[in-house]
Design an enzyme around this catalytic site. Structure first.
Site, PDB file in Angstrom:
ATOM      1  N   GLU A   1      -3.446   4.965   0.606  1.00 21.50           N
ATOM      2  CA  GLU A   1      -1.999   5.967   1.501  1.00 21.50           C
ATOM      3  C   GLU A   1      -2.373   5.869   3.431  1.00 21.50           C
ATOM      4  O   GLU A   1      -3.826   5.550   3.547  1.00 21.50           O
ATOM      5  CB  GLU A   1      -1.751   7.064   0.967  1.00 21.50           C
ATOM      6  CG  GLU A   1      -1.164   8.056   1.666  1.00 21.50           C
ATOM      7  CD  GLU A   1       0.396   7.695   1.012  1.00 21.50           C
ATOM      8  OE1 GLU A   1       0.498   7.703   0.483  1.00 21.50           O
ATOM      9  OE2 GLU A   1       1.475   8.151   2.372  1.00 21.50           O
TER      10      GLU A   1
ATOM     11  N   THR B   1       1.267   4.633  16.348  1.00 23.83           N
ATOM     12  CA  THR B   1       0.941   4.800  15.071  1.00 23.83           C
ATOM     13  C   THR B   1      -1.096   3.681  15.110  1.00 23.83           C
ATOM     14  O   THR B   1      -1.769   5.081  14.491  1.00 23.83           O
ATOM     15  CB  THR B   1       1.514   3.570  13.831  1.00 23.83           C
ATOM     16  OG1 THR B   1       0.451   3.733  12.958  1.00 23.83           O
ATOM     17  CG2 THR B   1       2.118   2.617  14.811  1.00 23.83           C
TER      18      THR B   1
ATOM     19  N   CYS C   1       2.978   4.596   0.405  1.00 21.66           N
ATOM     20  CA  CYS C   1       3.346   5.175   1.276  1.00 21.66           C
ATOM     21  C   CYS C   1       4.509   6.472   0.781  1.00 21.66           C
ATOM     22  O   CYS C   1       5.948   6.631   0.519  1.00 21.66           O
ATOM     23  CB  CYS C   1       4.259   4.496   2.451  1.00 21.66           C
ATOM     24  SG  CYS C   1       5.165   5.657   3.890  1.00 21.66           S
TER      25      CYS C   1
ATOM     26  N   SER D   1       0.948  -1.108   0.063  1.00 20.68           N
ATOM     27  CA  SER D   1      -0.017   0.003  -0.098  1.00 20.68           C
ATOM     28  C   SER D   1       0.668   1.140   0.044  1.00 20.68           C
ATOM     29  O   SER D   1       1.416   1.531   0.762  1.00 20.68           O
ATOM     30  CB  SER D   1      -0.347  -0.490   1.318  1.00 20.68           C
ATOM     31  OG  SER D   1      -2.384  -1.643   1.015  1.00 20.68           O
TER      32      SER D   1
ATOM     33  N   ARG E   1      -7.550   0.238   5.875  1.00 18.25           N
ATOM     34  CA  ARG E   1      -6.659  -1.269   3.823  1.00 18.25           C
ATOM     35  C   ARG E   1      -7.795  -2.489   3.656  1.00 18.25           C
ATOM     36  O   ARG E   1      -8.459  -3.001   4.655  1.00 18.25           O
ATOM     37  CB  ARG E   1      -5.913  -1.495   3.770  1.00 18.25           C
ATOM     38  CG  ARG E   1      -5.294  -0.296   4.098  1.00 18.25           C
ATOM     39  CD  ARG E   1      -2.793  -1.135   3.880  1.00 18.25           C
ATOM     40  NE  ARG E   1      -3.117  -1.204   5.041  1.00 18.25           N
ATOM     41  CZ  ARG E   1      -1.874  -1.584   5.619  1.00 18.25           C
ATOM     42  NH1 ARG E   1      -0.788  -1.792   4.607  1.00 18.25           N
ATOM     43  NH2 ARG E   1      -1.389  -2.664   6.611  1.00 18.25           N
TER      44      ARG E   1
HETATM   45 ZN   LIG Z   1       5.123   4.351   5.488  1.00 16.17          ZN
END
Ligand SMILES: [Zn+2]
Ligand SMILES: [Zn+2]
Length: 421
Positions: A316, A338, A278, A276, A352
């Site tokens: 993203e 995170t 980034c 995915s 996602r």
């Molecule tokens: Zn990343």
């Protein structure tokens, strides 16, 4: 008009027979359960030759399979003319049985509407089997969810019931042999249906059933593909030459990419990395995460393997978009990890989704994959979509000064398999 067929598979003690029964009632279809047939003495009288083979210790697996298939075929033939189809559970198990079932469906004009796999843990499976009471006369069995008459008697013939004992060791062997066998059969059967998914078998009966219905409905809406191939070119990279293929959505013009190495068509166990996007990690070489290194490592590995695909998804920040990702980064600087940061700005840690992956793999005619990932959630989501993940390959990168905490959170909170952190 063709009739419907649903196949429910699962290890012993997965509750497949119970679910097949519910689904048959719900869809108003007939129900054929191999387990129930096997335990029913009156059917043993009806098929003496077959039962003798099935129960004989000297019979080979092949003979036994053949006998079981004969019974199933005859039972299907005897379903009523007005039946709209049936749900079968516990069959087919071996590949030869899967092939036989396809012949049976062709003969009877059945269409496979879905393959449902119920996956309980070994513990759940053992617990369920231990609690089971079996009627030796008619083959009925009873559990907590389906209790017998008070005192432990069969509802149909008032026979005294027996406990079904199975040792943990025997079950463990059964469990793994079964999983291996049905994996082969499922791969074969998938050629005949687009609807194939599994549900967790650890929940209680009603939750498992509603999960099955939910997924069947979902699948119907998603029968048509959304992403299709729009353009293709050769791309020379530091890591080797790839075919770059661009896919676009029919609905909202979003797009994704695939970098393909070698001839993957009709391949099994094709090496795949689903990455995915980034922007910060892939393009600016940010040290906050391990994305850039993972991306480059996977391209290198695919090149070395001479065959494989990197699917690059434009989603993203685990699906929360770049605006929110930048917000989350600032919160992380203030000490949140995170997962906490995503939750603070109102998103789950993991947004996602991978439905486009199915379209891309179908376009490339890939049958099953070997997935490069440390993330179990990804494997569950792909399996859910009916993608066969044969194996997962870890692609861990050496943690650096700035991403140590990030990787630690991935391991601790998101169950990523990382051992260098
Ligand atoms: Zn990343
Ligand atoms: Zn009985």
């Amino acid at each position: 008009m063709s009739k419907d067929l649903y196949i429910i598979l699962g290890v012993p003690g997965s509750g497949k027979t119970t679910q097949a029964f519910h689904l048959a009632q719900y869809l108003k279809l007939d129900n054929l359960s191999w387990g129930t047939i096997y335990r029913n003495p009156s059917l043993a009288e009806k098929y003496p030759k077959e039962f003798k083979t099935i129960k004989s210790k000297k019979a080979s697996d092949k003979d036994r399979s053949y006998a079981i298939s004969n019974i199933i075929e005859k039972e299907v033939e005897q379903l009523s003319e007005t039946s709209n189809g049936f749900i079968i559970d516990g069959y087919p198990r071996r590949l030869t049985e899967a092939k036989r079932l396809i012949r049976i469906t062709k003969k009877g004009n059945y269409n496979i509407r879905g393959i449902i796999i119920i996956n309980p843990s070994l513990e759940t499976s053992h617990k369920r089997l231990k609690e089971r009471l079996i009627c030796k006369r008619c083959g009925n069995y009873y559990s907590e969810e389906n209790p017998p008459l008070p005192g432990g008697f069969c509802k149909d013939d008032s026979q005294k019931l027996n406990k079904a004992y199975i040792s943990p060791e025997t079950l463990k062997d059964e469990f793994y042999i079964y999983r291996k066998e049905i994996a082969q059969s499922i791969r074969y059967l998938q050629k005949y249906t687009d609807v194939c998914f599994d549900v967790s078998g650890d929940d209680d009966e009603t939750i498992i059933f509603s999960n099955i219905l939910l997924k069947l409905r979902d699948r119907k809406q998603r029968d048509s593909k959304i992403f299709s191939r729009r353009s293709k070119a050769k791309l020379e990279t530091k890591f080797g030459v790839f075919d770059l293929i661009a896919y676009q959505s029919e609905i909202d013009y979003s797009y994704h990419l695939a970098l393909v190495k070698g001839d993957v068509k009709r391949g099994n166990g094709i090496l795949i990395r689903i990455h995915s996007s980034c922007v910060t990690g892939d393009i600016f070489a940010s040290e906050r995460c391990d994305c850039g290194d993972q991306l480059h490592n996977s391209l290198k590995l695919i090149h070395e393997n001479r065959k494989g695909v990197l699917i690059y998804l434009f989603q993203e920040g685990r699906g929360i978009n770049i605006i929110n990702k930048v917000k989350a980064y600032e919160l992380q600087r203030k000490g949140l990890d995170t997962v906490e940061a995503n939750e603070r700005i109102g998103f789950p840690a993991e947004m996602r989704e991978y439905s486009m992956v199915k379209d891309i793999l179908d376009d490339l005619h890939i049958k099953s994959i070997k997935l490069m990932t440390n993330n179990p959630d990804k494997i569950y989501k792909l399996t859910d979509l009916g993608i066969i993940v044969e194996e997962s390959v870890s692609i861990e990168v050496q943690p650096g000064k700035h991403n140590k905490k990030y990787l630690y959170t991935k391991r601790a909170k998101m169950k990523h398999k990382l051992c260098l952190v």
